[in-house]
Design an enzyme around this catalytic site. Sequence first.
Site, mmCIF file in Angstrom:
data_model
loop_
_atom_site.group_PDB
_atom_site.id
_atom_site.type_symbol
_atom_site.label_atom_id
_atom_site.label_comp_id
_atom_site.label_asym_id
_atom_site.label_seq_id
_atom_site.Cartn_x
_atom_site.Cartn_y
_atom_site.Cartn_z
ATOM 1 C CD GLU A 45 3.481 -3.582 6.585
ATOM 2 O OE1 GLU A 45 3.860 -3.059 7.665
ATOM 3 O OE2 GLU A 45 2.389 -4.173 6.466
ATOM 4 C CE LYS A 133 -0.810 -2.751 11.226
ATOM 5 N NZ LYS A 133 0.554 -2.200 11.119
#
Length: 210
Positions: A45, A133
């Site tokens: 990411e 998340k």
Amino acid sequence: MCKIKEFSWTQFHETPIVGILRGIDETTLNRIIPIYIQAGLSTIEVTLNTPNALEFIQELIALYPDLNVGAGTVCNESDLEKALEAGSQFIVTPIVDQAVISKCKKLGVPIFVGALTPTEIYTAWKSGASAVKIFPCSQFGANYIKDIKAPLNEIKVLPTGGVDSNNIQSFFKAGAYGVGMGGSLFPKDLLAEGQEEKLLSHFMKLKSTF
């Protein structure tokens, strides 16, 4: 919007770590990614508040076809459009934004939605998050994941923050679907030129936990 290469869930499940790159420069990026792949890690990411983040995403996708490459710190539809235009294969947010989740769901793009409280976590999941998340998990630890999973056991959670090589297995034992790792996965001292062998050993230690 360019055609987005499909996210490989198979690779992610083999090593369910999202490596988070924030504030990195191009020289360091080009030096460490081959080491990351060599160690058997597969998901990266790049946060949008990193200078040249969109260019980095495009570059990684072009150079490393077996790497899952996504955009993080996506907070609104404008961020999402830019990330998708760059070819991001998955999206990570620090917050619950319904419009961003809906668009990703419609397009079939995996999205890891940031949430913390039980209500936020449930809302994110029911809205279409591929996984939630749990952020910032550094303040709570693996026991919080265990507590969350007790009543919300069907929700796939991805704790981010506070996960390192010493405690990573405690998060999975608590019920984590995956983890997000930034500074603990990419410590500054090991990103310096000349530390490549130590960096590889560091990555391999994490890979060996699976």
